[in-house]
Design an enzyme around this catalytic site. Structure first.
Site, PDB file in Angstrom:
ATOM      1  N   ASP A  17       0.832  -1.203   0.000  1.00  0.00           N
ATOM      2  CA  ASP A  17       0.000   0.000   0.000  1.00  0.00           C
ATOM      3  C   ASP A  17       0.872   1.261   0.000  1.00  0.00           C
ATOM      4  O   ASP A  17       1.754   1.397   0.840  1.00  0.00           O
ATOM      5  CB  ASP A  17      -0.855  -0.048   1.274  1.00  0.00           C
ATOM      6  CG  ASP A  17      -2.039   0.884   1.238  1.00  0.00           C
ATOM      7  OD1 ASP A  17      -1.982   1.892   0.511  1.00  0.00           O
ATOM      8  OD2 ASP A  17      -3.023   0.594   1.949  1.00  0.00           O
ATOM      9  N   HIS A  19      -0.447   4.563  -0.064  1.00  0.00           N
ATOM     10  CA  HIS A  19      -1.160   5.780   0.353  1.00  0.00           C
ATOM     11  C   HIS A  19      -0.410   6.449   1.500  1.00  0.00           C
ATOM     12  O   HIS A  19      -0.419   5.956   2.628  1.00  0.00           O
ATOM     13  CB  HIS A  19      -2.588   5.444   0.771  1.00  0.00           C
ATOM     14  CG  HIS A  19      -3.443   5.007  -0.380  1.00  0.00           C
ATOM     15  ND1 HIS A  19      -3.576   3.690  -0.726  1.00  0.00           N
ATOM     16  CD2 HIS A  19      -4.171   5.724  -1.272  1.00  0.00           C
ATOM     17  CE1 HIS A  19      -4.374   3.603  -1.788  1.00  0.00           C
ATOM     18  NE2 HIS A  19      -4.743   4.826  -2.147  1.00  0.00           N
TER      19      HIS A  19
HETATM   20  C1  B12 Z   1      -4.790   9.832  -3.086  1.00  0.00           C
HETATM   21  C2  B12 Z   1      -5.266   8.412  -3.305  1.00  0.00           C
HETATM   22  C3  B12 Z   1      -4.439   7.564  -4.015  1.00  0.00           C
HETATM   23  C4  B12 Z   1      -3.077   7.946  -4.477  1.00  0.00           C
HETATM   24  C5  B12 Z   1      -2.105   7.845  -3.266  1.00  0.00           C
HETATM   25  C6  B12 Z   1      -0.953   8.821  -3.366  1.00  0.00           C
HETATM   26  C7  B12 Z   1      -0.044   8.654  -2.185  1.00  0.00           C
HETATM   27  N1  B12 Z   1       1.178   8.250  -2.436  1.00  0.00           N
HETATM   28  O1  B12 Z   1      -0.434   8.920  -1.068  1.00  0.00           O
HETATM   29  C8  B12 Z   1      -2.792   6.890  -5.577  1.00  0.00           C
HETATM   30  C9  B12 Z   1      -3.210   7.456  -6.912  1.00  0.00           C
HETATM   31  C10 B12 Z   1      -1.355   6.411  -5.654  1.00  0.00           C
HETATM   32  C11 B12 Z   1      -3.752   5.814  -5.168  1.00  0.00           C
HETATM   33  C12 B12 Z   1      -3.643   4.520  -5.622  1.00  0.00           C
HETATM   34  C13 B12 Z   1      -4.570   3.544  -5.333  1.00  0.00           C
HETATM   35  N2  B12 Z   1      -5.738   3.718  -4.686  1.00  0.00           N
HETATM   36 CO1  B12 Z   1      -6.183   5.187  -3.835  1.00  0.00          CO
HETATM   37  N3  B12 Z   1      -6.967   6.777  -3.014  1.00  0.00           N
HETATM   38  C14 B12 Z   1      -6.537   7.980  -2.826  1.00  0.00           C
HETATM   39  C15 B12 Z   1      -7.619   8.820  -2.153  1.00  0.00           C
HETATM   40  C16 B12 Z   1      -8.313   9.643  -3.226  1.00  0.00           C
HETATM   41  C17 B12 Z   1      -7.171   9.755  -1.048  1.00  0.00           C
HETATM   42  C18 B12 Z   1      -6.264   9.085   0.012  1.00  0.00           C
HETATM   43  C19 B12 Z   1      -5.815  10.115   0.955  1.00  0.00           C
HETATM   44  O2  B12 Z   1      -4.684  10.605   0.853  1.00  0.00           O
HETATM   45  N4  B12 Z   1      -6.678  10.543   1.881  1.00  0.00           N
HETATM   46  C20 B12 Z   1      -6.414  11.568   2.835  1.00  0.00           C
HETATM   47  C21 B12 Z   1      -5.863  10.959   4.136  1.00  0.00           C
HETATM   48  C22 B12 Z   1      -5.599  12.054   5.147  1.00  0.00           C
HETATM   49  O3  B12 Z   1      -6.814  10.056   4.635  1.00  0.00           O
HETATM   50  P1  B12 Z   1      -6.528   8.527   4.857  1.00  0.00           P
HETATM   51  O4  B12 Z   1      -5.458   8.065   3.972  1.00  0.00           O
HETATM   52  O5  B12 Z   1      -7.804   7.815   4.801  1.00  0.00           O
HETATM   53  O6  B12 Z   1      -5.994   8.445   6.354  1.00  0.00           O
HETATM   54  C23 B12 Z   1      -6.757   8.932   7.448  1.00  0.00           C
HETATM   55  C24 B12 Z   1      -7.729   7.918   8.027  1.00  0.00           C
HETATM   56  O7  B12 Z   1      -7.954   6.805   7.178  1.00  0.00           O
HETATM   57  C25 B12 Z   1      -7.173   7.533   9.326  1.00  0.00           C
HETATM   58  N5  B12 Z   1      -6.314   6.336   9.452  1.00  0.00           N
HETATM   59  C26 B12 Z   1      -5.374   5.871   8.668  1.00  0.00           C
HETATM   60  N6  B12 Z   1      -4.738   4.841   9.208  1.00  0.00           N
HETATM   61  C27 B12 Z   1      -5.300   4.610  10.377  1.00  0.00           C
HETATM   62  C28 B12 Z   1      -5.033   3.680  11.355  1.00  0.00           C
HETATM   63  C29 B12 Z   1      -5.795   3.666  12.518  1.00  0.00           C
HETATM   64  C30 B12 Z   1      -5.518   2.659  13.564  1.00  0.00           C
HETATM   65  C31 B12 Z   1      -6.836   4.605  12.688  1.00  0.00           C
HETATM   66  C32 B12 Z   1      -7.667   4.591  13.890  1.00  0.00           C
HETATM   67  C33 B12 Z   1      -7.070   5.547  11.701  1.00  0.00           C
HETATM   68  C34 B12 Z   1      -6.326   5.560  10.562  1.00  0.00           C
HETATM   69  O8  B12 Z   1      -6.372   8.613   9.715  1.00  0.00           O
HETATM   70  C35 B12 Z   1      -5.789   9.211   8.573  1.00  0.00           C
HETATM   71  C36 B12 Z   1      -5.548  10.655   8.848  1.00  0.00           C
HETATM   72  O9  B12 Z   1      -6.752  11.376   9.054  1.00  0.00           O
HETATM   73  C37 B12 Z   1      -8.548   7.720  -1.553  1.00  0.00           C
HETATM   74  C38 B12 Z   1     -10.027   8.098  -1.466  1.00  0.00           C
HETATM   75  C39 B12 Z   1     -10.310   8.932  -0.247  1.00  0.00           C
HETATM   76  N7  B12 Z   1     -10.949  10.033  -0.442  1.00  0.00           N
HETATM   77  O10 B12 Z   1      -9.898   8.571   0.866  1.00  0.00           O
HETATM   78  C40 B12 Z   1      -8.314   6.571  -2.527  1.00  0.00           C
HETATM   79  C41 B12 Z   1      -8.505   5.167  -2.059  1.00  0.00           C
HETATM   80  C42 B12 Z   1      -7.869   5.002  -0.685  1.00  0.00           C
HETATM   81  N8  B12 Z   1      -7.744   4.448  -3.051  1.00  0.00           N
HETATM   82  C43 B12 Z   1      -8.301   3.314  -3.382  1.00  0.00           C
HETATM   83  C44 B12 Z   1      -7.758   2.400  -4.317  1.00  0.00           C
HETATM   84  C45 B12 Z   1      -8.639   1.231  -4.683  1.00  0.00           C
HETATM   85  C46 B12 Z   1      -6.521   2.617  -4.883  1.00  0.00           C
HETATM   86  C47 B12 Z   1      -5.832   1.701  -5.869  1.00  0.00           C
HETATM   87  C48 B12 Z   1      -5.954   0.235  -5.590  1.00  0.00           C
HETATM   88  C49 B12 Z   1      -6.420   2.108  -7.229  1.00  0.00           C
HETATM   89  C50 B12 Z   1      -5.969   1.278  -8.392  1.00  0.00           C
HETATM   90  N9  B12 Z   1      -6.835   0.368  -8.795  1.00  0.00           N
HETATM   91  O11 B12 Z   1      -4.917   1.499  -8.907  1.00  0.00           O
HETATM   92  C51 B12 Z   1      -4.384   2.158  -5.803  1.00  0.00           C
HETATM   93  C52 B12 Z   1      -3.575   1.365  -4.790  1.00  0.00           C
HETATM   94  C53 B12 Z   1      -2.112   1.687  -4.845  1.00  0.00           C
HETATM   95  C54 B12 Z   1      -1.335   1.077  -3.753  1.00  0.00           C
HETATM   96  N10 B12 Z   1      -0.514   0.114  -4.051  1.00  0.00           N
HETATM   97  O12 B12 Z   1      -1.469   1.452  -2.615  1.00  0.00           O
HETATM   98  C55 B12 Z   1      -9.610   3.107  -2.665  1.00  0.00           C
HETATM   99  C56 B12 Z   1      -9.530   2.015  -1.587  1.00  0.00           C
HETATM  100  C57 B12 Z   1     -10.807   1.217  -1.613  1.00  0.00           C
HETATM  101  C58 B12 Z   1     -10.930   0.214  -0.540  1.00  0.00           C
HETATM  102  N11 B12 Z   1     -10.136   0.184   0.487  1.00  0.00           N
HETATM  103  O13 B12 Z   1     -11.871  -0.540  -0.650  1.00  0.00           O
HETATM  104  C59 B12 Z   1      -9.944   4.535  -2.163  1.00  0.00           C
HETATM  105  C60 B12 Z   1     -10.715   4.586  -0.832  1.00  0.00           C
HETATM  106  C61 B12 Z   1     -10.769   5.212  -3.265  1.00  0.00           C
HETATM  107  C62 B12 Z   1     -12.111   4.572  -3.447  1.00  0.00           C
HETATM  108  N12 B12 Z   1     -13.152   5.137  -2.886  1.00  0.00           N
HETATM  109  O14 B12 Z   1     -12.212   3.572  -4.117  1.00  0.00           O
HETATM  110  N13 B12 Z   1      -4.757   6.280  -4.376  1.00  0.00           N
END
Ligand code: B12
Lengths: 145, 467
Positions: A17, A19
């Site tokens: 992963d 992200h």
């Molecule tokens: C930007 C992004 C990408 C970028 C990442 C760039 C990078 N290097 O960071 C790129 C384009 C590379 C990418 C790729 C992929 N992505 Co993407 N991506 C996103 C996106 C739009 C935003 C992620 C993000 O940065 N969010 C902002 C941060 C602050 O939030 P966060 O990551 O969720 O983390 C917060 C919380 O989750 C929480 N949290 C995190 N960890 C933990 C742990 C604990 C214990 C707790 C309590 C809380 C917690 O706290 C964090 C801070 O607030 C999301 C959709 C979304 N809106 O979330 C999809 C998303 C995460 N991606 C997704 C997918 C499917 C992919 C790909 C598989 C797509 C593909 N087919 O190619 C690939 C996977 C690549 C890989 N090997 O990891 C899906 C995951 C779906 C799922 N889990 O069922 C999402 C949800 C989009 C969707 N709705 O489909 N992605």
């Protein structure tokens, strides 16, 4: 011997992963909140969390999984921790830990059964995460009691 | 003329280099057979007589020496997790010019203690835990070591929280408390430990190895030979205040018992889509392959490369390879001396030694297919961009095929994950001056740099063409 001043957390994004954004936010939020944070970044293997937790005498391991493979990647983590001598170390997992939109009431028990102390639904705020850590690590209890 | 004498007390040879600082050139080199058992000064006298034949009588304004005599500086290191503090302790020891004759992780056992006693190291390096991290392990290991008779000095360079207590546990032993080799996860801090190792080497090892008499005649403190070589290579790569160096480089020294590899390069990921895993490695890195050598460790080469490969590279039949290997492992002082078969085999052995040792030294790149395509995971140093390979050591400098042999240290399609240089010039240290230039570099770096640039013989350009 000196007592550790801060609770130590090992954090990182598990598996293949990449992200990175949430991980950076959590690192800053945990550090702000007074934790000592060992951040392993993205693409972290189970072995790396464990090695880092051993050396740093970590109080908890916080695992993120965003790309949907969380369930697979987390399998066997608790057993490996036990094997490595990290008996009962709190394991937390959050992010988007399963594929698509599944009912979290069904997801959570599966992670608990794998030995995770807490599993969190998508969109959990850092504050909620910190609250949970303080509770798990008994940080709000007055020392000496 | 301002003549300076540079001496390398080796385990079998004392090598001398006379340099004129004014003209910035080598006046002559000589070597004499030595054994520490007899008298190190004897070798020095013989060597000087030999040198005098070439240079005439000289008045030296200064004499500097390094030593790898009596087995060199033999260290045992110990940490907590193998890939983390144990690795940090190993890198610290190697970079200080030591031979790591034992490496332990986690809790020392009674069996380990017996082994350590048999090994009888010159120095023991005790580490484990990041600062504020695990203390239980290093304290346990200190308690275990405390049960041994105090026959070797112990450097404690682990979790600072436990340092003083380790010191108390080890009372009665010669203990040195040092900064942690890995104070934070993934951060190497090996210089303080290396400084301590050098100090102990001077204070204690020089005496123990019968070098005191020679040491008092020198104008400065002695250092371990490998650390002199590392200094020379750093100077060659980086240059000094007045003049630039030649840039990143890799150096290879294939010996009879071990093979040393040096790299002076940052080696961190070059591309954005590459994630780095594991300990970041030192800019000036030295590794020693204890199982790879042309004679005493000939079996290790065969094990690593296989008889088939040695047969293919040498052109000898597998049966003949086996026969000759078994002969050479018994007769460690045999040199080819014009014998075509032995020459062919030695070339193949040296090639495989270089390939194995450089591959172990260099980092690796793994490709991971994620759903968004390829991502790369790098661990260890990326040396692909390195443009110079410096080659030293008898087996390499005495053959005319140096360049062919050195090619095996380069990138190959056979091992695409191994991050070895893609295309590099091969430089040969024919007159064996690297250690001497390392000694000189502390006193006249510009002169040492000029001499190296002049003396290291460029031996053509190699590209990833071995198969
Ligand atoms: C930007 C992004 C990408 C970028 C990442 C760039 C990078 N290097 O960071 C790129 C384009 C590379 C990418 C790729 C992929 N992505 Co993407 N991506 C996103 C996106 C739009 C935003 C992620 C993000 O940065 N969010 C902002 C941060 C602050 O939030 P966060 O990551 O969720 O983390 C917060 C919380 O989750 C929480 N949290 C995190 N960890 C933990 C742990 C604990 C214990 C707790 C309590 C809380 C917690 O706290 C964090 C801070 O607030 C999301 C959709 C979304 N809106 O979330 C999809 C998303 C995460 N991606 C997704 C997918 C499917 C992919 C790909 C598989 C797509 C593909 N087919 O190619 C690939 C996977 C690549 C890989 N090997 O990891 C899906 C995951 C779906 C799922 N889990 O069922 C999402 C949800 C989009 C969707 N709705 O489909 N992605």
């Amino acid at each position: 011997m000196e007592k550790k001043e801060k609770k130590v957390l090992v954090i990182g994004v598990i598996g293949a992963d990449v992200h990175a954004v949430g991980n950076k936010i959590l690192y800053h939020a945990f550090t702000e909140a007074g934790f000592e944070v060992v951040n392993l970044g993205v693409m972290v293997s189970q072995e790396e969390y464990i090695a880092a937790a051993i050396e740093s005498d970590a109080d908890a391991i916080v695992i993120s999984s965003l790309y949907g493979q969380g369930e697979l990647d987390c399998r066997g983590m608790r057993e490996k921790c036990e094997e490595a001598g990290l008996h009962g170390i709190p394991l937390l997992v959050g992010g988007n830990i399963v594929i698509g939109k599944q009912k979290f009431e069904e997801v959570e028990p599966r992670f608990k059964a794998m030995g995770f102390d807490r599993a969190f639904p998508p969109g959990t705020a850092p504050e909620t995460t910190i609250e949970a850590l303080r509770e798990l690590l008994h940080m709000d209890e007055v020392s000496g009691t | 003329m301002n003549a300076v004498l540079l001496i390398d007390f080796g385990s079998t040879y004392t090598k001398l280099t006379a340099v004129d600082l004014d003209a910035q050139q080598v006046l002559g080199t000589a070597a004499a057979y030595t054994t520490v058992q007899t008298d190190i000064n004897e070798g020095l006298r013989k060597g000087l007589a030999e040198l005098e034949k070439k240079t005439g009588k000289l008045e030296y304004s200064a004499k500097y020496a390094c030593s790898s005599a009596a087995g060199g500086l033999r260290m045992v290191a110990c940490g907590l997790v193998p890939e983390l503090t144990s690795e940090a302790a190993r890198l610290a020891s190697l970079g200080a010019g030591a031979k790591v004759v034992g490496l332990y992780s986690y809790q020392l056992t009674e069996d380990d203690l017996e082994e350590i006693t048999r090994t009888a190291p010159d120095i023991f390096l005790l580490s484990g835990g990041t600062d504020g991290g695990n203390t239980a392990n290093i304290l346990h290991n200190a308690r275990m070591l405390a049960t041994l008779p105090p026959t070797f000095p112990i450097i404690v360079a682990g979790n600072r929280t436990a340092a003083r207590e380790c010191g108390r546990i080890l009372e009665g032993h010669e203990v040195y408390l040092c900064e942690n080799v890995m104070p934070k996860f993934g951060v190497l801090n090996i210089e303080p430990t290396q400084k301590q190792i050098r100090e102990i080497f001077l204070k204690r090892i020089v005496e123990a190895k019968g070098l005191r008499q020679a040491a008092v005649q020198m104008s400065d403190e002695m250092m371990p030979t490998p650390s002199a070589v590392l200094k020379a290579l750093k100077l060659l790569a980086d240059g000094c205040e007045e003049e630039g160096g030649v840039g990143d480089l890799v150096a290879v020294d294939v010996g009879g018992a071990t093979t040393d590899i040096y790299s002076i390069a940052d080696g961190m990921p070059e591309k954005m889509n590459t994630v780095y895993k594991g300990l970041p490695e030192p800019y000036a890195k030295r590794t020693v392959e204890g199982d790879i050598g042309m004679r005493y460790s000939i079996r290790g080469i065969v094990e690593a490369a296989g008889v088939k490969k040695l047969s293919a590279v040498s052109g000898l039949t597998p049966e003949r390879v086996e026969e000759l290997v078994s002969y050479l492992s018994q007769h460690t002082d045999v040199v080819p001396n014009g014998d075509e078969e032995l020459e062919a085999l030695d070339q193949a052995l040296a090639s495989m030694a270089v390939q194995t040792a450089v591959a172990r030294h260099a980092g690796t790149m793994e490709e991971t297919y994620t759903m968004m395509g390829l991502t790369y995971v790098q661990s260890g140093k990326n040396l692909m961009h390195v443009k110079k390979i410096v080659v030293t050591g008898g087996s390499l400098i005495h053959t005319k095929k140096t360049e062919k042999i050195a090619e095996y240290g380069m990138y190959s399609a056979e091992q695409p994950a191994s991050l070895r240089p893609r295309a590099a010039d091969v430089w040969v240290d024919r007159s064996y001056i690297l250690a001497a230039m390392g000694l000189l570099s502390s006193h006249d770096p510009l002169c040492a740099l000029h001499i190296m640039k002049k003396e290291l013989e460029k031996h053509g350009h190699s590209e990833q063409e071995n198969s």
